[in-house]
Scaffold this active site. Structure first.
Site, PDB file in Angstrom:
ATOM      1  N   GLY A 107       0.810  -1.224   0.000  1.00 14.92           N
ATOM      2  CA  GLY A 107       0.000   0.000   0.000  1.00 14.92           C
ATOM      3  C   GLY A 107       0.835   1.263   0.000  1.00 14.92           C
ATOM      4  O   GLY A 107       2.023   1.223  -0.324  1.00 14.92           O
ATOM      5  N   HIS A 165       2.374   4.536  -4.920  1.00 16.68           N
ATOM      6  CA  HIS A 165       2.934   5.655  -5.684  1.00 16.68           C
ATOM      7  C   HIS A 165       2.874   5.293  -7.163  1.00 16.68           C
ATOM      8  O   HIS A 165       2.415   4.187  -7.542  1.00 16.68           O
ATOM      9  CB  HIS A 165       4.359   5.966  -5.214  1.00 16.68           C
ATOM     10  CG  HIS A 165       5.268   4.762  -5.197  1.00 16.68           C
ATOM     11  ND1 HIS A 165       5.632   4.074  -6.333  1.00 16.68           N
ATOM     12  CD2 HIS A 165       5.862   4.112  -4.163  1.00 16.68           C
ATOM     13  CE1 HIS A 165       6.420   3.077  -6.011  1.00 16.68           C
ATOM     14  NE2 HIS A 165       6.574   3.056  -4.702  1.00 16.68           N
ATOM     15  N   HIS A 183       4.120   1.805  -8.239  1.00 17.39           N
ATOM     16  CA  HIS A 183       3.173   0.699  -8.037  1.00 17.39           C
ATOM     17  C   HIS A 183       2.133   0.695  -9.159  1.00 17.39           C
ATOM     18  O   HIS A 183       1.784  -0.361  -9.692  1.00 17.39           O
ATOM     19  CB  HIS A 183       2.397   0.873  -6.723  1.00 17.39           C
ATOM     20  CG  HIS A 183       3.202   0.704  -5.478  1.00 17.39           C
ATOM     21  ND1 HIS A 183       3.399   1.720  -4.578  1.00 17.39           N
ATOM     22  CD2 HIS A 183       3.829  -0.379  -4.955  1.00 17.39           C
ATOM     23  CE1 HIS A 183       4.108   1.278  -3.552  1.00 17.39           C
ATOM     24  NE2 HIS A 183       4.388   0.012  -3.763  1.00 17.39           N
ATOM     25  N   MET A 224      11.252   5.595  -6.828  1.00 15.68           N
ATOM     26  CA  MET A 224      10.006   5.799  -6.082  1.00 15.68           C
ATOM     27  C   MET A 224       9.893   4.756  -4.984  1.00 15.68           C
ATOM     28  O   MET A 224      10.235   3.588  -5.200  1.00 15.68           O
ATOM     29  CB  MET A 224       8.812   5.678  -7.021  1.00 15.68           C
ATOM     30  CG  MET A 224       8.715   6.835  -7.961  1.00 15.68           C
ATOM     31  SD  MET A 224       7.318   6.622  -9.055  1.00 15.68           S
ATOM     32  CE  MET A 224       7.494   8.113 -10.037  1.00 15.68           C
TER      33      MET A 224
HETATM   34  P1  AMP Z   1       6.027  -2.510  -1.719  1.00 18.72           P
HETATM   35  O1  AMP Z   1       4.668  -1.926  -1.568  1.00 18.72           O
HETATM   36  O2  AMP Z   1       7.122  -1.557  -1.405  1.00 18.72           O
HETATM   37  O3  AMP Z   1       6.164  -3.846  -1.053  1.00 18.72           O
HETATM   38  O4  AMP Z   1       6.198  -2.797  -3.281  1.00 18.72           O
HETATM   39  C1  AMP Z   1       5.285  -3.572  -3.988  1.00 18.72           C
HETATM   40  C2  AMP Z   1       5.865  -3.910  -5.337  1.00 18.72           C
HETATM   41  O5  AMP Z   1       6.124  -2.711  -6.053  1.00 18.72           O
HETATM   42  C3  AMP Z   1       7.194  -4.658  -5.259  1.00 18.72           C
HETATM   43  O6  AMP Z   1       7.256  -5.630  -6.287  1.00 18.72           O
HETATM   44  C4  AMP Z   1       8.210  -3.564  -5.481  1.00 18.72           C
HETATM   45  O7  AMP Z   1       9.421  -4.030  -6.036  1.00 18.72           O
HETATM   46  C5  AMP Z   1       7.470  -2.716  -6.485  1.00 18.72           C
HETATM   47  N1  AMP Z   1       7.995  -1.340  -6.483  1.00 18.72           N
HETATM   48  C6  AMP Z   1       8.062  -0.484  -5.443  1.00 18.72           C
HETATM   49  N2  AMP Z   1       8.655   0.663  -5.823  1.00 18.72           N
HETATM   50  C7  AMP Z   1       8.976   0.521  -7.134  1.00 18.72           C
HETATM   51  C8  AMP Z   1       9.614   1.351  -8.103  1.00 18.72           C
HETATM   52  N3  AMP Z   1      10.067   2.550  -7.802  1.00 18.72           N
HETATM   53  N4  AMP Z   1       9.768   0.862  -9.350  1.00 18.72           N
HETATM   54  C9  AMP Z   1       9.338  -0.386  -9.672  1.00 18.72           C
HETATM   55  N5  AMP Z   1       8.731  -1.212  -8.803  1.00 18.72           N
HETATM   56  C10 AMP Z   1       8.544  -0.763  -7.564  1.00 18.72           C
END
Ligand code: AMP
Length: 282
Positions: A31, A34, A37, A184
């Site tokens: 969650g 950004h 996501h 991000m």
């Molecule tokens: P998180 O909510 O941080 O657990 O991220 C969820 C998914 O989004 C994971 O697969 C992350 O690697 C991906 N993710 C988060 N930030 C980025 C980003 N800046 N660029 C690409 N994927 C992202």
């Protein structure tokens, strides 16, 4: 867009979709969504008939001194953003439903977690692989989308899928960046105005390493030194800078094959990670 708060309801919905011959793509998140996501979610549309986005701040991947309690939670805003996209279901399980009393089953890889973030975040990948396997069993995806920002996580998931013969295709998505190059991240919210400005050095330092590599530098030590100087010079506190093998994450003394440069650094309270892949020259 349907919202499921219970494991049972989500699983039933996924079963029905599969029964009707539809394929499912899953985007697991914690969650505080950004634009990065949302790009993963847009990509998911291309991978399957139905898209599920999960939102769950998974306690088992946070260490006792980490930011689980203060991790940003913005469910209403997230749901508004997702409703603008082609999302069929959002899965927002409760803690009790995911980890009922007496929970005791864990997925633990032997080697991959012994590198990079796994060294300073003990137990982190055990929590990640466990929750991702649970999400796969609940949402029944044909494909799941993961970002390259969390490169080690991506490798852990790919390895788990291979080792356990899971019928899920793992799709990796390139890193989405802010205008100044900062990757991000939901954790960028922790940055003060000054820290936010300074944090863009992480990407600049990786870019500099790429240029040095392109102009012939092969020694990992030298690449690491340049990155370290730039980050510390901008007020960051380096957790690690590693030049390592793209598959095993073992340290590489020199870049003679495809390599990952991975960085973790603190700017104020925010622990930020980033990476680049150096492709071996012919
Ligand atoms: P998180 O909510 O941080 O657990 O991220 C969820 C998914 O989004 C994971 O697969 C992350 O690697 C991906 N993710 C988060 N930030 C980025 C980003 N800046 N660029 C690409 N994927 C992202």
């Amino acid at each position: 867009m349907q919202i499921f708060l219970s494991v049972k309801k989500m699983q039933e919905w996924a079963f029905q979709a599969k029964k009707h011959g539809e394929t499912i793509a899953l985007v697991p998140t914690m969650g505080a969504l950004h634009a990065g996501h949302l790009e993963l979610v847009r990509h998911a549309e291309k991978e399957a008939d139905k898209v599920i986005v999960s939102i769950f701040v998974n306690p088992s991947q946070f260490g006792p001194k980490e930011d689980y309690k203060v991790y940003p939670r913005e469910l209403e805003k997230d749901l508004r953003a997702l409703s603008q996209l082609k999302v069929d279901a959002v899965f927002v399980p409760s803690l009790e439903d995911m980890y009922p009393e007496g929970y005791e089953t864990w997925i633990d890889l032997e080697k991959l977690p012994g590198h990079l973030c796994g060294l300073t975040r003990q137990g982190h990948f055990r929590g990640v692989s466990t929750v991702v396997l649970k999400l796969f069993n609940i949402c029944l995806p044909d494909a799941a989308i993961f970002g390259e920002k969390d490169f080690q996580q991506l490798l852990v998931i790919k390895k788990m899928v291979r080792d356990l013969n899971l019928a899920v295709r793992i799709v990796q998505h390139p890193i989405l960046r802010e205008h100044d190059g900062l990757a991000m991240s939901s954790r960028n919210m922790y940055l003060s105005e000054d820290e936010r400005k300074n944090a863009s050095v992480i990407h600049r330092s990786l870019d500099r390493a790429q240029k040095l590599y392109d102009s012939g530098e092969r020694k990992s030590e030298n690449l690491i030194q340049v990155i370290n100087q730039m980050i510390e010079g901008a007020g960051g506190k380096v957790d690690y800078i590693k030049v390592c093998d793209l598959n095993t994450l073992n340290d590489l003394p020199a870049v003679d094959s495809d390599a990952l440069i991975a960085v973790a650094a603190f700017f104020g309270k925010a622990r930020l990670i980033d990476n680049i892949v150096l492709r071996a020259k012919e």
